[in-house]
Every structure is written in structure tokens, then in C-alpha cells.
Design a protein around this motif. Structure first.
Motif, PDB file in Angstrom:
ATOM      1  N   LEU A  32      18.737 -42.449   5.844  1.00 45.95           N
ATOM      2  CA  LEU A  32      18.278 -43.660   6.524  1.00 45.95           C
ATOM      3  C   LEU A  32      16.815 -43.561   6.953  1.00 45.95           C
ATOM      4  O   LEU A  32      16.072 -44.541   6.878  1.00 45.95           O
ATOM      5  N   ALA A  33      16.397 -42.372   7.414  1.00 47.59           N
ATOM      6  CA  ALA A  33      15.000 -42.207   7.818  1.00 47.59           C
ATOM      7  C   ALA A  33      14.069 -42.461   6.628  1.00 47.59           C
ATOM      8  O   ALA A  33      13.006 -43.083   6.775  1.00 47.59           O
ATOM      9  N   SER A  34      14.476 -42.011   5.451  1.00 47.54           N
ATOM     10  CA  SER A  34      13.664 -42.234   4.254  1.00 47.54           C
ATOM     11  C   SER A  34      13.544 -43.725   3.956  1.00 47.54           C
ATOM     12  O   SER A  34      12.476 -44.203   3.558  1.00 47.54           O
ATOM     13  N   ARG A  35      14.614 -44.466   4.164  1.00 48.35           N
ATOM     14  CA  ARG A  35      14.576 -45.912   3.908  1.00 48.35           C
ATOM     15  C   ARG A  35      13.683 -46.629   4.908  1.00 48.35           C
ATOM     16  O   ARG A  35      12.922 -47.536   4.542  1.00 48.35           O
ATOM     17  N   VAL A  36      13.752 -46.220   6.165  1.00 51.20           N
ATOM     18  CA  VAL A  36      12.875 -46.822   7.174  1.00 51.20           C
ATOM     19  C   VAL A  36      11.417 -46.511   6.859  1.00 51.20           C
ATOM     20  O   VAL A  36      10.542 -47.393   6.897  1.00 51.20           O
ATOM     21  N   LEU A  37      11.144 -45.259   6.534  1.00 52.29           N
ATOM     22  CA  LEU A  37       9.782 -44.868   6.201  1.00 52.29           C
ATOM     23  C   LEU A  37       9.286 -45.625   4.976  1.00 52.29           C
ATOM     24  O   LEU A  37       8.141 -46.090   4.938  1.00 52.29           O
ATOM     25  N   ALA A  38      10.131 -45.755   3.964  1.00 52.56           N
ATOM     26  CA  ALA A  38       9.740 -46.479   2.754  1.00 52.56           C
ATOM     27  C   ALA A  38       9.377 -47.922   3.072  1.00 52.56           C
ATOM     28  O   ALA A  38       8.398 -48.466   2.545  1.00 52.56           O
ATOM     29  N   ALA A  39      10.156 -48.555   3.946  1.00 50.84           N
ATOM     30  CA  ALA A  39       9.875 -49.941   4.312  1.00 50.84           C
ATOM     31  C   ALA A  39       8.544 -50.066   5.050  1.00 50.84           C
ATOM     32  O   ALA A  39       7.761 -50.988   4.803  1.00 50.84           O
ATOM     33  N   LEU A  40       8.288 -49.117   5.954  1.00 44.73           N
ATOM     34  CA  LEU A  40       7.025 -49.148   6.696  1.00 44.73           C
ATOM     35  C   LEU A  40       5.837 -48.929   5.759  1.00 44.73           C
ATOM     36  O   LEU A  40       4.800 -49.597   5.885  1.00 44.73           O
ATOM     37  N   LEU A  89      12.017 -32.801   5.393  1.00 43.21           N
ATOM     38  CA  LEU A  89      12.231 -34.201   5.020  1.00 43.21           C
ATOM     39  C   LEU A  89      10.922 -34.837   4.573  1.00 43.21           C
ATOM     40  O   LEU A  89      10.842 -35.430   3.481  1.00 43.21           O
ATOM     41  N   TYR A  90       9.889 -34.711   5.407  1.00 42.02           N
ATOM     42  CA  TYR A  90       8.626 -35.374   5.077  1.00 42.02           C
ATOM     43  C   TYR A  90       7.938 -34.719   3.886  1.00 42.02           C
ATOM     44  O   TYR A  90       7.285 -35.408   3.091  1.00 42.02           O
ATOM     45  N   SER A  91       8.091 -33.410   3.739  1.00 41.93           N
ATOM     46  CA  SER A  91       7.531 -32.734   2.562  1.00 41.93           C
ATOM     47  C   SER A  91       8.176 -33.278   1.290  1.00 41.93           C
ATOM     48  O   SER A  91       7.490 -33.504   0.277  1.00 41.93           O
ATOM     49  N   LEU A 130      20.230 -42.434  14.764  1.00 45.39           N
ATOM     50  CA  LEU A 130      21.343 -42.101  15.650  1.00 45.39           C
ATOM     51  C   LEU A 130      22.105 -40.896  15.096  1.00 45.39           C
ATOM     52  O   LEU A 130      22.296 -40.771  13.884  1.00 45.39           O
ATOM     53  N   PRO A 131      22.560 -39.993  15.976  1.00 45.12           N
ATOM     54  CA  PRO A 131      23.249 -38.786  15.514  1.00 45.12           C
ATOM     55  C   PRO A 131      24.401 -39.065  14.555  1.00 45.12           C
ATOM     56  O   PRO A 131      24.610 -38.320  13.584  1.00 45.12           O
ATOM     57  N   SER A 132      25.133 -40.126  14.785  1.00 49.33           N
ATOM     58  CA  SER A 132      26.292 -40.427  13.941  1.00 49.33           C
ATOM     59  C   SER A 132      25.918 -40.900  12.544  1.00 49.33           C
ATOM     60  O   SER A 132      26.792 -41.016  11.668  1.00 49.33           O
ATOM     61  N   HIS A 133      24.638 -41.184  12.322  1.00 50.13           N
ATOM     62  CA  HIS A 133      24.197 -41.692  11.018  1.00 50.13           C
ATOM     63  C   HIS A 133      23.217 -40.766  10.315  1.00 50.13           C
ATOM     64  O   HIS A 133      22.600 -41.163   9.316  1.00 50.13           O
ATOM     65  N   ARG A 134      23.062 -39.551  10.801  1.00 55.19           N
ATOM     66  CA  ARG A 134      22.090 -38.644  10.194  1.00 55.19           C
ATOM     67  C   ARG A 134      22.596 -38.086   8.865  1.00 55.19           C
ATOM     68  O   ARG A 134      23.770 -38.133   8.563  1.00 55.19           O
ATOM     69  N   ARG A 135      21.645 -37.577   8.072  1.00 56.18           N
ATOM     70  CA  ARG A 135      21.908 -36.988   6.751  1.00 56.18           C
ATOM     71  C   ARG A 135      22.467 -38.012   5.768  1.00 56.18           C
ATOM     72  O   ARG A 135      23.266 -37.688   4.881  1.00 56.18           O
ATOM     73  N   ARG A 136      22.032 -39.252   5.924  1.00 58.02           N
ATOM     74  CA  ARG A 136      22.440 -40.301   4.990  1.00 58.02           C
ATOM     75  C   ARG A 136      21.225 -40.987   4.354  1.00 58.02           C
ATOM     76  O   ARG A 136      21.362 -42.031   3.728  1.00 58.02           O
ATOM     77  N   ALA A 149      18.865 -46.603  12.515  1.00 57.41           N
ATOM     78  CA  ALA A 149      17.605 -45.861  12.381  1.00 57.41           C
ATOM     79  C   ALA A 149      16.452 -46.807  12.633  1.00 57.41           C
ATOM     80  O   ALA A 149      16.564 -48.024  12.430  1.00 57.41           O
ATOM     81  N   LEU A 150      15.341 -46.234  13.076  1.00 59.98           N
ATOM     82  CA  LEU A 150      14.169 -47.078  13.346  1.00 59.98           C
ATOM     83  C   LEU A 150      12.888 -46.265  13.229  1.00 59.98           C
ATOM     84  O   LEU A 150      12.894 -45.042  13.125  1.00 59.98           O
ATOM     85  N   GLY A 151      11.768 -46.961  13.238  1.00 59.76           N
ATOM     86  CA  GLY A 151      10.453 -46.340  13.183  1.00 59.76           C
ATOM     87  C   GLY A 151       9.387 -47.400  13.401  1.00 59.76           C
ATOM     88  O   GLY A 151       9.678 -48.601  13.416  1.00 59.76           O
ATOM     89  N   ALA A 152       8.162 -46.948  13.571  1.00 57.19           N
ATOM     90  CA  ALA A 152       7.048 -47.876  13.815  1.00 57.19           C
ATOM     91  C   ALA A 152       5.815 -47.376  13.074  1.00 57.19           C
ATOM     92  O   ALA A 152       5.726 -46.199  12.705  1.00 57.19           O
ATOM     93  N   SER A 153       4.867 -48.283  12.863  1.00 50.92           N
ATOM     94  CA  SER A 153       3.634 -47.905  12.188  1.00 50.92           C
ATOM     95  C   SER A 153       2.444 -48.557  12.863  1.00 50.92           C
ATOM     96  O   SER A 153       2.551 -49.614  13.490  1.00 50.92           O
ATOM     97  N   ALA A 154       1.296 -47.891  12.740  1.00 52.52           N
ATOM     98  CA  ALA A 154       0.017 -48.403  13.231  1.00 52.52           C
ATOM     99  C   ALA A 154      -0.949 -48.373  12.052  1.00 52.52           C
ATOM    100  O   ALA A 154      -1.167 -47.317  11.462  1.00 52.52           O
ATOM    101  N   ILE A 155      -1.514 -49.503  11.704  1.00 52.91           N
ATOM    102  CA  ILE A 155      -2.370 -49.609  10.524  1.00 52.91           C
ATOM    103  C   ILE A 155      -3.813 -49.782  10.978  1.00 52.91           C
ATOM    104  O   ILE A 155      -4.133 -50.651  11.789  1.00 52.91           O
TER     105      ILE A 155
END
Length: 249
Positions: free
Chosen positions: A197-205, A231-233, A189-195, A170-176
Motif C-alpha cells: 500500500l505504501a508503494s501505491r500511495v507513493l506512486a500516486a504522489l 522499501l524505498y531502495s 495502518l499495522p493491520s494493512h502492512r506488507r501489502r 495508508a497515507l502520505g503527503a508531498s511538497a512540490i
């Protein structure tokens, strides 16, 4: 949360820079390679400094000169002049690609310490680029345009990837920009969805953004993407306003 759509649109425009830009008074003209709509559209965020139909003519000429279809990005509460849609409709334009701008208090969302499994950098590394390119569905031109836009994000920018079993999952980017952090390029990645991971990436950003002074966050999601909105809600984001692209049918 009270949000001024025009102010946030200006910040969002700076966050995802087009390869080329122009201006008609307060109208912003963005041009790249034609794939990412935000950087290939006119953002009418101020008076154009000329009669409205002359301004539309000038915008159409700008995109014709760049070999691109003309698009107008009309955001609720931010369009100048307010009756622009009426003029566009009379000329054969119609709205499409409805999108939500969602916002939240970055300092209050997904609290906790940094996730050491998420790798952060100030530029996209080859592994990040490879996954983002793969998510373009084989469209190399689309992928290249998005990667180029990511590389143009003004500093401080952050790029996050989460690896599992030696593979980017999973990945993501931010602009501050001052008190605001924008979230872009979220992919799992499709094979890693619903685990989660997006929440963890977002939390880190968001954790990193708070360290850099951001207090409020925004992201953009297609209005018909119910799973992403849910998800975002669930992570504390709420819809602030919507926007649509007006194109000639």
C-alpha cells in the motif's frame, strides 16, 4: 544522481515549515512545540555573520526564549562553517538521531497511470488527520504539531490516502518546489502492512508531482529503519547524504 546537499536542505526546510523561525545570517532557527526535530532545530546552512561561538550562544538563547531544548541539524556536505561539530562537541553536544536523505528521479520511478483507489487532495481531510494522529502513539501534542506542519506546506501540496473496506489504510503527503518533490507523512495502518500500500500511495504522489513539473524526489528516513530503507531502495531511491541532530547530553 548528483545532489548539492545545501541546496536540497534549503528546499527541505521550505517544505516542512516551522511555526516560528529566525535567522543568524545563514543559520536557520526553527521552533514549534518541540516534537518534530526538523522544525525544532537550527539548520546551519550559511555563514552566521559572527564568530562561531557567539553564533552558538545566540542560537542557544533563541531556543531558551522559546522554552525548547537547543538542537543543531548537521547535514553532511551542507554545514557552515564546516568545523561546527568540533565547537559543538567542545561544549558538550553529541550527535543523535541519524537520518538518511534519499533521492531519485521522480519521472523514472514507479511508472504507470494514476491509481484511482488513492484519493488526492490539496489539504489534509479529517480522515487523513485521524490516521496521522493515531500513528503518534497517543501523544496528542506530537500529532497536533505534525498536522499543523502539514497544513503549512506551501502550495502546491498534495495529500494522499488509500481506503480499503471503508477504512483509511495508508497515507502520505508531498511538497512540490520547482523540479523537486518531497515525500512526508507516509503511514500504513499495522493491520494493512506488507501489502504494497505504501508503494501505491507513493506512486500516486509521484504521478501527481510529475504533472506539476517535478522531476526529482527526496524523502527522509531514520538510518536504523532498515525495512523502510529497503522499501524505498526497491522503488528507485538511493542515499544522497546523512544528517544528525546534535544535542547536549
Amino acid at each position: 544522481m548528483t545532489v548539492d546537499p545545501r541546496q536540497l536542505e534549503i528546499i527541505a526546510d521550505r517544505a516542512w515549515p516551522a511555526r516560528q523561525s529566525g535567522a543568524l545570517g545563514g543559520w536557520r532557527l526553527n521552533a514549534s512545540d518541540g516534537w518534530s526535530l526538523r522544525i525544532n532545530a537550527c539548520w546551519p546552512l550559511g555563514e552566521p555573520g559572527r564568530p562561531i561561538d557567539e553564533a552558538i550562544d545566540a542560537a542557544e538563547a533563541f531556543y531558551a526564549a522559546h522554552g525548547l531544548p537547543v538542537r543543531f541539524k548537521l547535514s553532511d556536505g551542507a554545514v557552515v562553517p564546516a568545523n561546527l561539530s568540533e565547537h559543538l562537541r567542545a561544549r558538550g553536544y553529541r550527535p543523535t538521531h541519524g537520518t538518511l536523505m534519499m533521492v531519485g528521479e521522480a519521472s523514472g520511478m514507479i511508472a504507470g497511470a494514476a491509481d484511482l483507489a488513492v484519493v488526492l487532495s490539496d489539504s489534509p481531510d479529517p480522515a487523513f488527520e485521524a490516521v496521522l494522529a493515531a500513528s503518534a502513539g497517543g501523544n496528542a501534542a506530537d500529532a497536533r504539531e505534525r498536522l499543523d506542519a502539514l497544513a503549512r506546506i506551501p502550495p502546491p501540496a498534495r495529500f494522499a490516502r488509500l481506503d480499503l473496506d471503508g477504512q483509511v489504510a495508508a497515507l502520505g503527503a508531498s511538497a512540490i518546489d520547482g523540479e523537486w518533490v518531497g515525500i512526508f507523512g507516509m503511514r500504513t495502518l499495522p493491520s494493512h502492512r506488507r501489502r504494497g500500500l505504501a508503494s501505491r500511495v507513493l506512486a500516486a504522489l509521484l504521478h501527481e508531482a510529475r504533472l506539476l513539473g517535478a522531476r526529482r524526489a527526496y524523502l527522509q528516513v531514520e538510518a536504523d529503519n532498515a525495512p523502510a530503507i529497503a522499501l524505498y531502495s526497491g522503488l528507485g531511491f538511493v542515499p544522497a547524504y546523512g544528517y544528525r541532530y546534535w544535542v547536549v547530553e
